[in-house]
Design an enzyme around this catalytic site. Structure first.
Site, PDB file in Angstrom:
ATOM      1  N   ASP A 105       0.595  -0.954   0.057  1.00 52.21           N
ATOM      2  CA  ASP A 105      -0.072  -0.100  -0.256  1.00 52.21           C
ATOM      3  C   ASP A 105       0.972   0.947  -0.380  1.00 52.21           C
ATOM      4  OD1 ASP A 105      -2.162  -1.708  -0.001  1.00 52.21           O
ATOM      5  OD2 ASP A 105      -2.023  -2.162   2.522  1.00 52.21           O
TER       6      ASP A 105
HETATM    7  N1  URA Z   1      -1.456  -6.166   4.301  1.00 49.54           N
HETATM    8  C1  URA Z   1      -1.711  -4.764   4.053  1.00 49.54           C
HETATM    9  O1  URA Z   1      -3.104  -4.599   4.506  1.00 49.54           O
HETATM   10  N2  URA Z   1      -0.925  -3.669   3.066  1.00 49.54           N
HETATM   11  C2  URA Z   1       0.077  -3.564   2.851  1.00 49.54           C
HETATM   12  O2  URA Z   1       0.632  -2.928   2.129  1.00 49.54           O
HETATM   13  C3  URA Z   1       0.337  -4.908   2.772  1.00 49.54           C
HETATM   14  C4  URA Z   1      -0.076  -6.675   3.369  1.00 49.54           C
END
Ligand code: URA
Length: 234
Positions: A105
């Site tokens: 993310d």
């Molecule tokens: N899980 C998440 O919620 N975000 C990420 O970036 C990776 C795994």
């Protein structure tokens, strides 16, 4: 043995443009196996000893990078609004046109792999391989034993069922390590939310047997060693 044009050999393996290669060839700066070559279209073997201005340029098609992704960057190769992880690729690797392997993310930091090798990307994403990803998360509320069990027994969401995951509570119960073997959208955050906690910050620290190099500052990247590559694919 694979043969290719000299300009293709050099444009794949170095940052020289085709135009620069033509100029370098015309001005006697390129040699193949010790012989000056002026024709950029000349066919050369992958194993040929090619030098430009006396410096050896080994043939390479693929590159594999480990990035310590900072927050605020999208796991993409381009975006109209936000900075993207490929903006962080050092100049010497730009011509390889790498892309991120999987995604983190925008607000997640840590280990992200970049490559231009589609087969490598595919091998790591292959669901049956179940490559484990390890994260360090800071939570708004302390985690307890019952959460460890919730994570271990898997969780049901409207769009998927998360497999058994590992939750490891550190000395500070608001700081945990989480290991998952899938990579569904926002998976770690959603699993924490189902356990009644909000993730305040998230960092990926390992993929399979490969750990994020602690010497890499956020935004820095380096090539994987052969050993690290085989750790991932074994
Ligand atoms: N899980 C998440 O919620 N975000 C990420 O970036 C990776 C795994």
């Amino acid at each position: 043995m694979t043969k290719m044009r000299l300009d293709r050999f050099l444009s794949q393996s170095s940052a020289f443009s085709r135009k620069e290669i033509r100029f370098l060839a015309r001005t006697n700066r390129i040699a193949v196996d010790g012989r000056c070559v002026r024709d950029p279209g000349e066919k050369v073997e992958e194993t040929a000893l090619v030098t430009v201005k006396g410096k050896v340029v080994p043939y390479r098609k693929y590159v594999y990078l480990m990035l310590n992704k900072p927050q605020g960057y999208l796991s993409a190769v381009r975006d109209d609004r936000d900075p993207v992880v490929t903006d962080l690729v050092p100049e010497e690797f730009k011509h390889f046109q790498v892309f991120p392997v999987g995604r983190l993310d925008k607000d997640t930091e840590g280990l992200l792999l970049l490559t231009n090798d589609g087969a490598f990307d595919h091998a790591l994403a292959f669901p049956r391989k179940e490559v484990r990803k390890r994260y360090f998360a800071r939570l708004d509320l302390p985690a307890g034993k019952e959460d460890v069990e919730k994570f271990a027994s898997g969780m049901v969401f409207p769009d998927f069922t998360a497999k058994s995951a590992l939750l490891e509570i550190t000395e500070n119960p608001c700081e945990v390590f989480i290991e998952i073997s899938e990579g569904k959208f926002h998976q770690v955050k959603r699993m924490c939310l189902q356990a009644g906690k909000t993730v305040l910050s998230l960092k990926r620290v390992a993929i399979g047997g490969l750990r994020l190099d602690p010497a890499l500052l956020p935004g820095q990247c380096r090539e994987l060693t052969e050993e690290e590559k085989s750790l991932l694919l074994s």
